[in-house]
Design a protein around this motif. Structure first.
Motif, short mmCIF file in Angstrom:
data_model
loop_
_atom_site.label_atom_id
_atom_site.label_comp_id
_atom_site.label_asym_id
_atom_site.label_seq_id
_atom_site.Cartn_x
_atom_site.Cartn_y
_atom_site.Cartn_z
N SER A 269 9.25 60.27 -52.24
CA SER A 269 8.40 59.80 -51.15
C SER A 269 7.54 60.94 -50.65
CB SER A 269 9.25 59.25 -49.99
OG SER A 269 10.06 58.17 -50.42
N LEU A 270 6.23 60.69 -50.55
CA LEU A 270 5.30 61.68 -50.02
C LEU A 270 4.68 61.10 -48.76
CD1 LEU A 270 4.07 64.47 -50.55
CD2 LEU A 270 2.23 63.36 -51.81
N LEU A 271 4.93 61.73 -47.62
CA LEU A 271 4.56 61.18 -46.33
C LEU A 271 3.52 62.04 -45.64
CD1 LEU A 271 8.21 60.48 -45.08
CD2 LEU A 271 6.74 58.93 -46.37
N PRO B 247 0.24 69.27 -42.89
CA PRO B 247 0.97 69.27 -44.17
C PRO B 247 1.58 67.92 -44.47
CG PRO B 247 2.25 70.38 -42.48
CD PRO B 247 0.90 70.09 -41.87
N MET B 248 1.90 67.72 -45.76
CA MET B 248 2.58 66.52 -46.21
C MET B 248 4.08 66.78 -46.24
SD MET B 248 -0.04 64.50 -46.92
CE MET B 248 0.53 63.24 -48.07
N ILE B 249 4.84 65.71 -46.11
CA ILE B 249 6.30 65.79 -46.18
C ILE B 249 6.76 65.10 -47.47
CG2 ILE B 249 8.49 65.22 -45.08
CD1 ILE B 249 6.86 67.27 -43.57
N LEU B 250 7.45 65.84 -48.32
CA LEU B 250 7.95 65.31 -49.59
C LEU B 250 9.46 65.15 -49.51
CD1 LEU B 250 7.48 64.61 -52.63
CD2 LEU B 250 7.89 67.04 -53.11
N VAL B 251 9.92 63.95 -49.85
CA VAL B 251 11.35 63.65 -49.86
C VAL B 251 11.74 63.24 -51.28
CG1 VAL B 251 13.22 62.28 -48.88
CG2 VAL B 251 11.24 62.90 -47.46
N VAL C 270 10.74 74.59 -48.33
CA VAL C 270 11.90 73.71 -48.30
C VAL C 270 12.41 73.63 -46.87
CG1 VAL C 270 14.22 73.30 -49.18
CG2 VAL C 270 12.49 74.31 -50.68
N LYS C 271 12.36 72.43 -46.30
CA LYS C 271 12.80 72.24 -44.92
C LYS C 271 14.26 71.82 -44.83
CE LYS C 271 10.16 72.54 -42.11
NZ LYS C 271 9.64 73.71 -41.38
N SER C 272 14.74 71.12 -45.88
CA SER C 272 16.12 70.65 -45.83
C SER C 272 16.60 70.37 -47.25
CB SER C 272 16.21 69.38 -44.97
OG SER C 272 17.49 68.80 -45.08
N ARG C 273 17.86 70.69 -47.50
CA ARG C 273 18.52 70.32 -48.76
C ARG C 273 19.94 69.89 -48.42
NH1 ARG C 273 17.53 75.79 -49.69
NH2 ARG C 273 16.17 75.32 -51.46
N SER C 274 20.33 68.73 -48.94
CA SER C 274 21.66 68.20 -48.64
C SER C 274 22.16 67.40 -49.83
CB SER C 274 21.63 67.32 -47.38
OG SER C 274 20.77 66.21 -47.58
N ILE C 275 23.48 67.24 -49.90
CA ILE C 275 24.13 66.45 -50.94
C ILE C 275 24.96 65.37 -50.26
CG2 ILE C 275 25.80 66.47 -52.83
CD1 ILE C 275 25.01 69.33 -53.43
N SER C 276 24.67 64.12 -50.62
CA SER C 276 25.38 63.00 -50.02
C SER C 276 25.57 61.92 -51.08
CB SER C 276 24.59 62.45 -48.83
OG SER C 276 25.22 61.32 -48.28
N GLY C 277 26.80 61.44 -51.21
CA GLY C 277 27.08 60.39 -52.18
C GLY C 277 26.81 60.80 -53.60
N GLY C 278 26.99 62.07 -53.90
CA GLY C 278 26.74 62.54 -55.25
C GLY C 278 25.28 62.70 -55.60
N GLN C 279 24.39 62.68 -54.60
CA GLN C 279 22.95 62.83 -54.83
C GLN C 279 22.41 64.01 -54.04
OE1 GLN C 279 20.78 59.24 -54.05
NE2 GLN C 279 21.50 58.21 -55.91
N LEU C 280 21.44 64.67 -54.63
CA LEU C 280 20.75 65.80 -53.99
C LEU C 280 19.54 65.27 -53.24
CD1 LEU C 280 20.18 68.88 -53.60
CD2 LEU C 280 18.87 68.75 -55.73
N ASN C 281 19.41 65.64 -51.98
CA ASN C 281 18.27 65.24 -51.16
C ASN C 281 17.50 66.48 -50.73
OD1 ASN C 281 17.27 64.78 -48.06
ND2 ASN C 281 16.93 62.97 -49.32
N LEU C 282 16.22 66.52 -51.08
CA LEU C 282 15.35 67.64 -50.73
C LEU C 282 14.21 67.15 -49.85
CD1 LEU C 282 14.95 69.62 -54.09
CD2 LEU C 282 16.19 70.35 -52.05
N VAL C 283 13.93 67.91 -48.80
CA VAL C 283 12.78 67.63 -47.94
C VAL C 283 11.92 68.89 -47.92
CG1 VAL C 283 12.01 67.02 -45.62
CG2 VAL C 283 14.14 66.05 -46.51
N LEU C 284 10.65 68.75 -48.33
CA LEU C 284 9.74 69.88 -48.43
C LEU C 284 8.47 69.62 -47.63
CD1 LEU C 284 11.01 69.30 -51.58
CD2 LEU C 284 10.01 71.55 -51.89
N GLU C 285 7.88 70.69 -47.16
CA GLU C 285 6.59 70.64 -46.49
C GLU C 285 5.54 71.19 -47.44
OE1 GLU C 285 5.67 71.69 -42.04
OE2 GLU C 285 5.28 73.47 -43.25
#
Length: 224
Positions: free
Chosen positions: A214-216, A147-151, A176-191
């Motif tokens: 970013s698609l890894l 699978p690909m990793i999408l950030v 959805v592998k991870s969801r976090s909020i840091s510095g007023g921004q939403l960060n999503l990591v998906l497989e």
């Protein structure tokens, strides 16, 4: 000389081989070196897609030669063989084997040294050919695509629904592998699986509030 001494001498002489000459040593080490070089090039061929460790590859050749020398020494005397067992039993190897395939090549090199040291050159040759065919065959077999990793980083904290909507339309499966909020921004990591890579990146980058996409790809194991 007592009967016990005669029996001891007879036992030691029966395990002493007088046929170990300089010519035989050179032949054994020469054939071992040739087969070990064959293993050297096979390892280099099969690790062309990953990080190639030349020092490990060189150590395979040296290991086969050293093992062949040990087997020749053991054949010369039962006393040496017992002493060798005691000496080698205190050796501890601390280097971690990161790739399981490296362990296969390590055992292959040791086995070549044992077989060549014992004079079983035909066995060593056929084993090397068989191992090579098996490794090449299994290496070229198709496997499941990893699978690909999408950030995705978004300044819109409520933009997750829009992001997942785009992903759902352009990927066959996502998780959805991870969801976090840091510095007023939403960060999503998906497989992702079966995603239209270029179209997905363009679609997500065009969403309001999206800062970075970013698609890894990775070389890890495929899960089902």
């Amino acid at each position: 000389m007592s009967f016990e001494d005669a029996l001891k001498n007879s036992f030691l002489e029966s395990y002493t081989e007088s046929g170990i000459t300089a010519q035989r040593i050179l032949v054994v080490l020469g054939i071992t070196a040739a087969l070990a070089l064959y293993v050297f090039f096979i390892y280099r061929l099969l690790t062309r897609k990953t990080f190639y460790n030349k020092s490990f590859d060189v150590s395979l050749v040296a290991l086969a030669l050293i093992t062949a020398g040990i087997i020749l020494s053991i054949q010369s005397s039962v006393v040496i063989s017992l002493g060798m067992v005691g000496a080698l039993s205190i050796v501890r190897f601390r280097t971690a084997i990161k790739d399981p395939l490296d362990l296969v090549f390590l055992f292959w090199a040791i086995s070549l040294g044992i077989m060549c040291g014992a004079g079983l050159f035909e066995v060593a040759l056929f084993v090397s050919i068989g191992v090579t065919l098996v490794l090449l065959l299994l290496d070229f077999l198709p496997v499941a695509k990893t699978p690909m990793i999408l950030v995705v980083d978004s300044a819109d904290l409520a933009g997750e629904e829009a992001i997942l909507g785009q992903v759902k339309g352009l990927a066959k499966h996502y998780n959805v592998k991870s969801r976090s909020i840091s510095g007023g921004q939403l960060n999503l990591v998906l497989e992702l699986r079966g995603a239209q890579d270029a179209a997905l990146v363009r679609a997500l980058s065009g969403l309001e509030g999206v800062v970075a996409v970013s698609l890894l790809a990775h070389d890890g194991e495929a899960t089902f």
